[in-house]
Design a protein around this motif. Sequence first.
Motif, PDB file in Angstrom:
ATOM      1  N   TRP A  20       0.306   7.470  -0.078  1.00 18.67           N
ATOM      2  CA  TRP A  20       0.476   6.265  -1.080  1.00 18.67           C
ATOM      3  C   TRP A  20      -0.896   6.331  -1.904  1.00 18.67           C
ATOM      4  O   TRP A  20      -0.844   5.918  -2.906  1.00 18.67           O
ATOM      5  CB  TRP A  20       0.874   5.150  -0.249  1.00 18.67           C
ATOM      6  N   LEU A  21      -1.805   6.540  -1.215  1.00 22.25           N
ATOM      7  CA  LEU A  21      -3.306   6.386  -1.648  1.00 22.25           C
ATOM      8  C   LEU A  21      -3.632   7.368  -2.655  1.00 22.25           C
ATOM      9  O   LEU A  21      -4.390   7.264  -3.422  1.00 22.25           O
ATOM     10  CB  LEU A  21      -4.487   6.418  -0.670  1.00 22.25           C
ATOM     11  N   TRP A  23      -1.014   8.974  -4.563  1.00 27.72           N
ATOM     12  CA  TRP A  23      -0.127   8.903  -5.886  1.00 27.72           C
ATOM     13  C   TRP A  23      -0.696   8.389  -7.010  1.00 27.72           C
ATOM     14  O   TRP A  23      -1.725   7.767  -7.135  1.00 27.72           O
ATOM     15  CB  TRP A  23       1.041   7.965  -5.527  1.00 27.72           C
ATOM     16  N   ARG A  25      -1.089   5.842 -10.345  1.00 22.05           N
ATOM     17  CA  ARG A  25      -0.950   4.712 -10.233  1.00 22.05           C
ATOM     18  C   ARG A  25       0.486   4.451 -10.870  1.00 22.05           C
ATOM     19  O   ARG A  25       1.261   3.201 -10.426  1.00 22.05           O
ATOM     20  CB  ARG A  25      -1.788   3.949 -11.269  1.00 22.05           C
ATOM     21  N   VAL A  28       2.989   4.584  -7.880  1.00 22.65           N
ATOM     22  CA  VAL A  28       2.980   3.176  -7.193  1.00 22.65           C
ATOM     23  C   VAL A  28       3.404   1.987  -7.878  1.00 22.65           C
ATOM     24  O   VAL A  28       4.181   1.357  -7.121  1.00 22.65           O
ATOM     25  CB  VAL A  28       1.410   3.033  -6.800  1.00 22.65           C
ATOM     26  N   LEU A  89      -0.971  -1.680 -10.858  1.00 23.91           N
ATOM     27  CA  LEU A  89      -0.177  -1.182  -9.621  1.00 23.91           C
ATOM     28  C   LEU A  89       1.118  -1.777  -9.394  1.00 23.91           C
ATOM     29  O   LEU A  89       1.612  -1.962  -8.345  1.00 23.91           O
ATOM     30  CB  LEU A  89      -1.010  -1.209  -8.403  1.00 23.91           C
ATOM     31  N   GLU A 263      -9.637   0.130  -5.770  1.00 20.62           N
ATOM     32  CA  GLU A 263      -8.458   0.230  -6.024  1.00 20.62           C
ATOM     33  C   GLU A 263      -7.805   0.672  -4.386  1.00 20.62           C
ATOM     34  O   GLU A 263      -6.544   0.488  -4.174  1.00 20.62           O
ATOM     35  CB  GLU A 263      -8.217   1.493  -6.779  1.00 20.62           C
ATOM     36  N   ALA A 264      -8.464   1.394  -3.589  1.00 19.82           N
ATOM     37  CA  ALA A 264      -7.886   1.848  -2.421  1.00 19.82           C
ATOM     38  C   ALA A 264      -7.496   0.723  -1.731  1.00 19.82           C
ATOM     39  O   ALA A 264      -6.752   0.664  -0.762  1.00 19.82           O
ATOM     40  CB  ALA A 264      -8.855   2.636  -1.690  1.00 19.82           C
ATOM     41  N   ARG A 267      -4.421  -0.790  -2.599  1.00 21.08           N
ATOM     42  CA  ARG A 267      -3.328   0.077  -2.397  1.00 21.08           C
ATOM     43  C   ARG A 267      -2.804  -0.117  -0.990  1.00 21.08           C
ATOM     44  O   ARG A 267      -1.605  -0.214  -0.681  1.00 21.08           O
ATOM     45  CB  ARG A 267      -3.666   1.438  -2.666  1.00 21.08           C
ATOM     46  N   ARG A 268      -3.765  -0.254  -0.077  1.00 26.75           N
ATOM     47  CA  ARG A 268      -3.441  -0.640   1.421  1.00 26.75           C
ATOM     48  C   ARG A 268      -2.918  -1.907   1.590  1.00 26.75           C
ATOM     49  O   ARG A 268      -1.968  -1.900   2.552  1.00 26.75           O
ATOM     50  CB  ARG A 268      -4.746  -0.334   2.232  1.00 26.75           C
ATOM     51  N   LEU A 270      -0.844  -3.260  -0.900  1.00 33.73           N
ATOM     52  CA  LEU A 270       0.528  -3.208  -1.373  1.00 33.73           C
ATOM     53  C   LEU A 270       1.320  -2.437  -0.092  1.00 33.73           C
ATOM     54  O   LEU A 270       2.570  -2.748  -0.052  1.00 33.73           O
ATOM     55  CB  LEU A 270       0.539  -2.522  -2.702  1.00 33.73           C
ATOM     56  N   TYR A 271       0.814  -1.315   0.292  1.00 40.52           N
ATOM     57  CA  TYR A 271       1.520  -0.603   1.340  1.00 40.52           C
ATOM     58  C   TYR A 271       1.786  -1.376   2.655  1.00 40.52           C
ATOM     59  O   TYR A 271       2.885  -1.447   3.052  1.00 40.52           O
ATOM     60  CB  TYR A 271       0.616   0.495   1.726  1.00 40.52           C
TER      61      TYR A 271
END
Length: 328
Positions: A20-21, A23, A25, A28, A89, A263-264, A267-268, A270-271
């Motif tokens: 996921w990290l 991928w 944008r 995602v 995202l 951004e990381a 993403r975490r 959203l995951y």
Amino acid sequence: MITTQPIQPTDEPVPSLEEWLAWPRERVAAQVQSQRPRLSVLYSIDGTRRHYLLAHKSAEAAERPLDFADYASSAAHAYVRVYDLLYSLGVHTILTPMLYPPNFRRSESYLQQGIEMSYQFLLNEPFLSLYQRWATRTRFYGDYDLAPLAASARPALHDLAERLATLTPGRADDRRLLLGYCAGSFSEELIARTVALHTGAGPQAPLPGEAALRRACFPDGPDEVNILIGAGWLRVGMVLPPVLDGGATDLYNLNHLALDLPEASLRRILYDHLFRRWAAPEDDLNYTTADLQTLAAYYDEHRECLTGPGQLVGPGMWYADHEHRARD
């Protein structure tokens, strides 16, 4: 009462966090939009002045009067960077409290500076490009139109709201940027809007329901807040509107300035929201013997663990304790 819609299942296997990290944008965003087509994020930004002063990395910058034009420009670019990241995202609706009750309770000069900064922010670059780039419907929310503490600012805020509506007419399904100007408590706003709705409907009409009240407070939506991202204090009472909560808002807290959101980290978040917090059904969960053994082992291992205590930093500012991670 709000009934949170379950996250849409996907035919694809659940990616690992590492995948996921990594991928792009676009991938995602497509995954987010397929599972949460109208994902709503309340992004509570605090520390704008600290962000500006630290960017200058100068002790003198903290001691001399702010260069207002430079401060407003720097802050606007920081806000837009965060909004671009959220939209890119897959987020559909962003809510940000711009002025909230403590701001309205301070001096009149402080409030007027906040209004002036709002004009500088929202009617100039880089916000103008943001509206066009993402085709946002930019609107205000809050009780600025009726709260006593907002009386002196009300004409300017009405004017600014009308200008933004003209600049960003949009369509009903377009992305939204909702900016909060809340002078009183949410309870006071709900009481005032309930009375207004009931008075307008006539004395014999039934009291307005939650859906009608939500439309009065948020005519441009959303119906709920899915994710709240804040920083500093683990408190949401003055930023999360009760009519958008419904008991299913996932809370995440940053241990640094909100305007520096990496951004990381997003993403975490959203995951976690898509694949972890909603992994099991809320009702009628059947526990196998193996499930109970796994739960018992987890509870035993974490019996002394707490989430919530913090530490004081610098001038007595509170931040939650947390597991340190290496910088990306």
